[in-house]
Design a protein around this motif. Structure first.
Motif, PDB file in Angstrom:
ATOM      1  N   ASP A  65      38.146  48.203  35.191  1.00  0.00           N
ATOM      2  CA  ASP A  65      39.373  47.412  35.084  1.00  0.00           C
ATOM      3  C   ASP A  65      39.419  46.347  36.179  1.00  0.00           C
ATOM      4  N   ASP A  66      40.299  45.391  36.008  1.00  0.00           N
ATOM      5  CA  ASP A  66      40.445  44.312  36.973  1.00  0.00           C
ATOM      6  C   ASP A  66      41.847  44.329  37.583  1.00  0.00           C
ATOM      7  N   THR A 121      45.369  42.955  38.709  1.00  0.00           N
ATOM      8  CA  THR A 121      46.292  41.914  38.254  1.00  0.00           C
ATOM      9  C   THR A 121      47.591  42.052  39.034  1.00  0.00           C
ATOM     10  N   LYS A 169      39.221  44.076  45.353  1.00  0.00           N
ATOM     11  CA  LYS A 169      38.202  44.970  44.787  1.00  0.00           C
ATOM     12  C   LYS A 169      36.828  44.318  44.701  1.00  0.00           C
ATOM     13  N   ASP A 170      36.756  43.140  44.114  1.00  0.00           N
ATOM     14  CA  ASP A 170      35.462  42.475  43.941  1.00  0.00           C
ATOM     15  C   ASP A 170      34.852  42.086  45.282  1.00  0.00           C
ATOM     16  N   GLN A 191      46.033  47.878  41.424  1.00  0.00           N
ATOM     17  CA  GLN A 191      44.635  47.885  41.819  1.00  0.00           C
ATOM     18  C   GLN A 191      44.411  46.918  42.979  1.00  0.00           C
ATOM     19  N   GLU A 243      36.866  51.490  37.661  1.00  0.00           N
ATOM     20  CA  GLU A 243      35.915  50.446  38.033  1.00  0.00           C
ATOM     21  C   GLU A 243      35.771  49.392  36.939  1.00  0.00           C
TER      22      GLU A 243
END
Length: 494
Positions: A437-438, A440, A449-450, A445, A435
């Motif tokens: 991490d972002d 890319t 997500k956001d 991922q 959670e």
């Protein structure tokens, strides 16, 4: 269920700040075995689906081997997958190796030990099946990021509009019938939102009309059938195992359904999206197949499991948590002058509740990766060597309910990630990454997500702006949970 206890600080001390235990752990051989060729995978498949069920399947092996890392077989096995042998990682410490694409390969492992025919995707290996080392992965994921960024100002107003219709329908059904089955209405709302977001059109004004959800459901079922059980009476177990887990379902049976979806998206999407795809070196039809997959499998499919789980856990948490959410949401919305990004960011309890729902019932429970090199993986107690080429498997609900990290891990604790509890977010893995991490173009991922977090918070905000409390009946489905509203108490003050 508890909704107001907090996580014990002592649980945080079981691992170091980077999420890994001490490196001086003893090196142990990986316990477990795969059994006899052909018969071993079949036995494990029958245990997994019918004799034990998923959670008991893993729990009994943890107890037998006294280890959260062990060898086993994962479905479907013969004849659909060529090799069912995996090394299972079932704790919060070993699990994140599956996110490290410098150490594990993510080539064709979205669905585990088998890959559906590319005929489901117009003949292309779509982005979800690509490893980040493949050049096309960065081009496609970059396109996804660009599309989402160009639509960021639509997220909240469009979703609130869709939710308004959803809650009107729920309220009408509860009033008329005394209950409202959330899943079906939520699926329709989710498809409506996704199609409007990407295509700027009401799907009712296109060739698919109101059939979008069922067309996607059929398409996804054919792909995921080898990983599912329908919960039929025992008398039908043999027949189900033969039809779903032993014989690949032929893609031509859903070709017409998929073509309708593809045509609707291709005809409705802005030509600028396909122009950008071509500038990135992606053919227009390949871009559309990828976007249909993202919209259908990733977005709609994710919402199909996420939203019922969110409503289920919040509903079961009870009136005390509902009052607390009402107080926070209504106070901040009044102070901020509306439902804005700034307002949502200040709702610490609402954010925590969403994280907790994702922790306790992640929408995608499985992760796979193939070791690119010889690796040493740690759990809390030992280190284990994994050889290059071995398949690694993680069952996410066990990792995110690790009792050595989370206190009362099986309980839905609404305040778990408030204050000091935020330190636990590095152990929340729902998005194919931590959670903290972002996403890319270099990792796997979830690119949305956001957006998923935002939509989940907006759903709770809209719910508790309208209602003081509600009750539900909860159940389970082949994929995820079901939720049925049995009462709604209209808001007495806003």
């Amino acid at each position: 269920m508890s909704s107001n206890s907090s996580s014990s600080p002592s649980k945080l001390q079981s691992s170091s700040s980077n999420g890994s235990p001490s490196t001086d752990l003893p090196l142990k051989p990986i316990p477990g075995n795969y059994g006899l060729p052909f018969f071993g995978p079949i036995k494990d498949r029958l245990d997994y689906f019918y004799r034990q069920g998923k959670d008991t399947f893993f729990q009994t092996r943890i107890q037998e081997y006294q280890s959260t890392v062990f060898r086993t077989n994962m479905p479907p096995g013969p004849f659909i997958s060529s090799n069912s042998n995996v090394i299972a990682l079932l704790d919060a410490i070993s699990f994140p190796i599956l996110f490290d694409t410098s150490k594990v390969q993510k080539l064709n492992v979205l669905d585990g030990t088998y890959m559906p025919s590319t005929a489901y995707f117009g003949g292309y290996r779509v982005c979800a099946f690509l490893d980040p080392s493949e050049p096309k992965h960065a081009r496609l994921k970059g396109l996804f990021f660009s599309i989402l960024a160009s639509r960021h100002d639509k997220f909240i107003p469009l979703f609130r509009s869709c939710l308004s219709e959803l809650f009107i329908n729920i309220e009408d059904q509860v009033s008329d019938k005394g209950k409202s089955y959330f899943n079906t209405l939520s699926d329709s709302m989710s498809f409506d939102f996704v199609f409007r977001l990407f295509c700027d059109q009401n799907p009712l004004d296109t060739s698919i009309g109101s059939k979008g959800p069922i067309l996607f459901d059929i398409w996804m079922f054919f792909q995921l059938a080898p990983l599912m059980t329908l919960g039929l009476p025992k008398l039908f177990n043999f027949l189900e195992d033969l039809l779903l887990h032993s014989i690949p379902l032929p893609p031509f049976l859903v070709k017409s359904s998929y073509k309708k979806l593809y045509n609707a998206f291709y005809e409705s999407m802005s030509s600028s999206i396909f122009d950008e795809a071509q500038q990135r070196g992606i053919k227009r039809n390949e871009a559309c197949h990828n976007l249909v997959f993202m919209a259908g499998f990733n977005a709609y499919g994710g919402m199909k499991t996420l939203f019922p789980a969110l409503i289920k856990w919040v509903g079961l948490a009870g009136e005390k948590l509902h009052r607390q959410l009402c107080d926070e949401i209504r106070t901040i919305v009044r102070a901020e002058g509306g439902v804005t990004l700034s307002a949502l960011d200040k709702m610490t309890l609402t954010k925590s509740v969403v994280y907790e729902a994702l922790r306790i019932e992640p929408p995608v429970p499985f992760q796979y990766g193939k070791a690119k090199e010889n690796l040493v993986v740690n759990n809390h107690d030992a280190a284990f060597e994994i050889k290059k080429g071995e398949m690694i498997f993680g069952y996410q609900p066990f990792a995110t309910k690790d009792p050595k990290v989370f206190e009362n891990p099986e309980e839905f604790v609404g305040h778990r990630f408030v204050g000091e509890g935020e330190k636990l977010l590095k152990y929340v893995y729902w998005s194919n990454g931590r959670e903290i991490d972002d996403p890319t173009v270099e990792n796997k991922q979830c690119p949305g997500k956001d957006l998923v977090l935002l939509l989940s918070r907006v759903m709770l905000v809209e719910l508790f702006l309208r209602y003081d409390t509600f009750t539900i009946d909860a159940g389970t489905l082949p994929l995820g949970s079901s939720a049925t509203f049995t009462s709604l108490t209209r808001a007495t003050s806003i």
